[in-house]
Scaffold this motif. Structure first.
Motif, PDB file in Angstrom:
ATOM      1  N   UNK A   1       8.610  -4.534  -2.090  1.00 16.24           N
ATOM      2  CA  UNK A   1       8.531  -2.529  -3.068  1.00 16.24           C
ATOM      3  C   UNK A   1       8.665  -1.542  -2.143  1.00 16.24           C
ATOM      4  N   UNK A   2       9.000  -1.940  -0.160  1.00 17.24           N
ATOM      5  CA  UNK A   2       8.520  -1.161   0.643  1.00 17.24           C
ATOM      6  C   UNK A   2       9.719  -0.051   1.139  1.00 17.24           C
ATOM      7  N   UNK A   3       9.477   0.411   1.325  1.00 13.59           N
ATOM      8  CA  UNK A   3      10.140   1.061   1.833  1.00 13.59           C
ATOM      9  C   UNK A   3      10.677   0.811   3.694  1.00 13.59           C
TER      10      UNK A   3
ATOM     11  N   UNK B   1       3.524 -12.254   6.783  1.00 12.20           N
ATOM     12  CA  UNK B   1       3.810 -10.709   7.495  1.00 12.20           C
ATOM     13  C   UNK B   1       3.356  -9.598   6.506  1.00 12.20           C
ATOM     14  N   UNK B   2       3.970 -10.080   5.164  1.00 12.90           N
ATOM     15  CA  UNK B   2       3.616  -9.813   3.162  1.00 12.90           C
ATOM     16  C   UNK B   2       2.364  -9.439   3.418  1.00 12.90           C
ATOM     17  N   UNK B   3       1.149 -10.534   3.343  1.00  7.88           N
ATOM     18  CA  UNK B   3      -0.120 -11.027   3.182  1.00  7.88           C
ATOM     19  C   UNK B   3      -0.731 -10.054   4.038  1.00  7.88           C
TER      20      UNK B   3
ATOM     21  N   UNK C   1      14.256  -7.652   5.298  1.00 13.87           N
ATOM     22  CA  UNK C   1      14.849  -7.447   3.910  1.00 13.87           C
ATOM     23  C   UNK C   1      14.020  -8.188   2.686  1.00 13.87           C
ATOM     24  N   UNK C   2      12.706  -9.078   3.136  1.00 16.54           N
ATOM     25  CA  UNK C   2      11.588  -9.099   2.425  1.00 16.54           C
ATOM     26  C   UNK C   2      10.624  -8.243   1.596  1.00 16.54           C
TER      27      UNK C   2
END
Ligand SMILES: NC(=O)c1ccc[n+]([C@@H]2O[C@H](COP(=O)([O-])OP(=O)(O)OC[C@H]3O[C@@H](n4cnc5c(N)ncnc54)[C@H](O)[C@@H]3O)[C@@H](O)[C@H]2O)c1
Length: 273
Positions: free
Chosen positions: A31-33, A236-238, A25-26
């Motif tokens: 902006x990812x698929x 995880x995003x970083x 979800x994050x």
């Protein structure tokens, strides 16, 4: 303003629940698929429209190859792999298990927690080399410290740390490999079927502790921080972000409330501040 993962494509194993779902979800919000492989088809149905879902078992090389192929067919590429599916051993000590139980539980815990990570990387590395992508593994406090489970879980999570380092070496310079060592969270984390623990969930254990009304002594320095999976997703995003972690590989971010700085007298030295 765009998200940190605009234009990226991610595949998450075990993304039907818990931290994998929260990361899915994050990543979408950034902006990812996103594609998710999970063995529980019911949980996959609850993911938002647009998420590609694949039912499969991480112990099956065929299922993982199918997931990678479906991802590339739908989204044209794969940039980020998140090996994440796992089970816990519910703190079963070697002193509480027979040799036969240990043997069967070892195969099951290592089959999912360790082989599942190896096979996910095997299925994905070609696409990741093509996209110069990255891997962000879910590790655990049990990858670094004792007593985050019994011997089987601890050994399996230490093994994942070894995999992270070896893959970071083998796949450099084209693919970065990093991990997030998450601490205790309220999820559906289950136990081994071979020990009859497949229906236990960590969320139920949290609920039982809370309902008992017993005040648990704090164990970690940030003991008043959240235990909901969505609050663990930032690292995880970083680590997946090319712009922000392009020079980082072989690294682990501990997101465990500071276990490594726990004191001898009290877990948090600033409790009275
Ligand atoms: N919850 C915690 O306190 C905690 C702490 C440290 C590490 N972790 C790690 O986080 C990861 C995710 O666990 P969670 O807590 O979100 O649990 P969870 O059970 O909520 O999510 C795990 C998902 O993996 C799936 N899965 C399990 N075995 C599978 C298999 N063989 N093939 C395909 N899918 C499978 C499950 O169906 C589930 O959807 C695990 O690797 C776990 O060891 C969790």
């Amino acid at each position: 303003m765009g998200g940190w993962l605009e234009g990226e494509v991610a595949l998450i194993t075990g993304g039907g629940s818990g931290i994998g779902r929260a990361v899915a979800l994050r990543y979408l919000a950034e902006g990812a698929r996103v594609a998710v492989l999970d063995r529980d088809a019911g949980q996959l149905d609850d993911l938002p429209d647009g998420v590609l879902t694949v039912t499969g078992d991480v112990r099956s090389p065929d299922d993982l190859h199918r997931a990678v192929e479906a991802t590339v067919e739908r989204f044209s590429k794969l940039d980020i792999l998140v090996p994440n599916a796992g089970i816990w051993d519910y703190h079963r000590s070697v002193t509480r298990l027979t040799g036969k139980e240990l043997s069967e539980a070892f195969d099951e815990v290592f089959g999912i927690n360790v082989k599942g990570y190896v096979l996910a990387v095997e299925a994905a590395w070609r696409e990741l080399v093509r996209s110069r992508g990255s891997i962000v593994m879910t590790l655990s406090n049990a990858s670094i410290h004792t007593d985050g489970g019994g011997s089987l879980y601890t050994a399996s999570k230490h093994a994942c740390l070894g995999l992270l380092r070896q893959f970071a070496y083998e796949l450099a310079p084209k693919v970065r490999v990093n991990g997030v060592a998450v601490g205790g969270m309220r999820t559906q984390l289950r136990g081994p079927e071979s020990l009859g623990l497949q229906d236990r969930t960590l969320a139920a254990s949290f609920a039982k502790n809370e309902a008992s009304g017993e005040k648990q002594p704090p164990l970690i320095p940030l003991y008043d921080s959240s235990v909901e999976p969505e609050h663990f997703t930032g690292p995880y995003v970083l680590l997946a972000s090319r712009a922000n972690s392009g020079t980082v590989t072989g690294a682990v971010i501990p997101a465990d409330g500071g276990i490594a700085v726990r004191g001898f007298r009290t877990p948090a030295g600033g409790a009275g501040l």
